[in-house]
Design a protein around this motif. Sequence first.
Motif, PDB file in Angstrom:
ATOM      1  N   GLY A 129       0.815  -1.205   0.000  1.00  0.00           N
ATOM      2  CA  GLY A 129       0.000   0.000   0.000  1.00  0.00           C
ATOM      3  C   GLY A 129       0.846   1.251   0.000  1.00  0.00           C
ATOM      4  N   TYR A 130       0.315   2.281   0.645  1.00  0.00           N
ATOM      5  CA  TYR A 130       0.983   3.571   0.694  1.00  0.00           C
ATOM      6  C   TYR A 130       0.868   4.171   2.097  1.00  0.00           C
ATOM      7  CZ  TYR A 130       0.465   3.331  -4.411  1.00  0.00           C
ATOM      8  OH  TYR A 130       0.500   2.941  -5.725  1.00  0.00           O
ATOM      9  N   LYS A 131       1.784   5.068   2.398  1.00  0.00           N
ATOM     10  CA  LYS A 131       1.665   5.925   3.569  1.00  0.00           C
ATOM     11  C   LYS A 131       1.182   7.287   3.062  1.00  0.00           C
ATOM     12  CE  LYS A 131       3.199   3.076   6.737  1.00  0.00           C
ATOM     13  NZ  LYS A 131       2.302   2.558   7.796  1.00  0.00           N
ATOM     14  N   LEU A 132       0.054   7.716   3.602  1.00  0.00           N
ATOM     15  CA  LEU A 132      -0.556   8.964   3.163  1.00  0.00           C
ATOM     16  C   LEU A 132      -0.416   9.997   4.273  1.00  0.00           C
ATOM     17  CD1 LEU A 132      -2.267  10.137   0.757  1.00  0.00           C
ATOM     18  CD2 LEU A 132      -4.285   9.591   2.146  1.00  0.00           C
ATOM     19  N   ASN A 133       0.340  11.044   3.998  1.00  0.00           N
ATOM     20  CA  ASN A 133       0.502  12.134   4.955  1.00  0.00           C
ATOM     21  C   ASN A 133      -0.417  13.287   4.566  1.00  0.00           C
ATOM     22  OD1 ASN A 133       2.967  11.488   6.808  1.00  0.00           O
ATOM     23  ND2 ASN A 133       3.613  10.897   4.739  1.00  0.00           N
ATOM     24  N   GLY A 134      -0.924  13.973   5.586  1.00  0.00           N
ATOM     25  CA  GLY A 134      -1.793  15.104   5.295  1.00  0.00           C
ATOM     26  C   GLY A 134      -2.137  15.894   6.537  1.00  0.00           C
ATOM     27  N   ASN A 135      -2.940  16.912   6.357  1.00  0.00           N
ATOM     28  CA  ASN A 135      -3.372  17.769   7.457  1.00  0.00           C
ATOM     29  C   ASN A 135      -4.845  17.508   7.769  1.00  0.00           C
ATOM     30  OD1 ASN A 135      -0.885  19.190   7.814  1.00  0.00           O
ATOM     31  ND2 ASN A 135      -1.334  20.320   5.939  1.00  0.00           N
ATOM     32  N   LEU A 136      -5.107  17.147   9.010  1.00  0.00           N
ATOM     33  CA  LEU A 136      -6.468  16.902   9.482  1.00  0.00           C
ATOM     34  C   LEU A 136      -6.917  18.094  10.325  1.00  0.00           C
ATOM     35  CD1 LEU A 136      -8.949  15.054   9.972  1.00  0.00           C
ATOM     36  CD2 LEU A 136      -7.702  14.082  11.924  1.00  0.00           C
ATOM     37  N   THR A 137      -8.069  18.651   9.973  1.00  0.00           N
ATOM     38  CA  THR A 137      -8.639  19.753  10.753  1.00  0.00           C
ATOM     39  C   THR A 137      -9.893  19.253  11.445  1.00  0.00           C
ATOM     40  OG1 THR A 137      -7.784  21.427   9.230  1.00  0.00           O
ATOM     41  CG2 THR A 137      -9.585  22.077  10.681  1.00  0.00           C
ATOM     42  N   LEU A 138      -9.880  19.358  12.776  1.00  0.00           N
ATOM     43  CA  LEU A 138     -10.968  18.846  13.602  1.00  0.00           C
ATOM     44  C   LEU A 138     -11.069  19.715  14.849  1.00  0.00           C
ATOM     45  CD1 LEU A 138     -12.965  16.424  13.613  1.00  0.00           C
ATOM     46  CD2 LEU A 138     -11.231  15.126  14.846  1.00  0.00           C
TER      47      LEU A 138
END
Length: 203
Positions: A129-138
């Motif tokens: 698979g993949y490692k998915l990096n990102g910004n989570l706003t909560l």
Amino acid sequence: MSITPIFKIQNKKSQMKKYLLIAVTVFSLSAFTINSAWKNDPAHSQLGFTVSHLGINDISGFFKDFTVSVNSSKADFSDAVFTLSGKTASIDTRVEARDNHLKSADFFDVEKFPELSFKSTSIKKAGKGYKLNGNLTLHGITKPVMMNLIYKGKTINPMSKKETVAFQISGSVKRSDFEIGAKFPDAMVSEIVRIKADGEFVK
């Protein structure tokens, strides 16, 4: 007077025009591919989460109202960019009283923070698979997170006749990072929130 130099100049201009036309065509096709977006099929997509209650039992829920888009120029989605937005008031744990509590200021405070969002910033191959990096706003707070991404494949939906792809995303976040449920200790509601999302996407 020889016309050979004039012929050569005209020939070079013709070649330059041809190369320019080819370059413009390639650029246009590339731009079209990159801007082509896949949208999640709501009927076949879910955004779920699980927490531990009292340290002995798992309680799960999901958000009913959300949208996801995937942009990629590669067939294996190895350069995919994921964008998600959702409504916090759509939280559902199958118990109305619990849902109302989660919507209150004790947890998600949906009146003040009605939206949740995620935008990926990078994707990297990892095993199958993949490692998915990102910004989570909560809860009004944005934090970088890393999720596991699996591209499940592509097929034609026999009902809609549309080309369909599927992805699965899993991972975990700390609710304290987003100041959610600060009054409730880990022994009551786990600090770690496990996330699992599955979705089918069409163009």
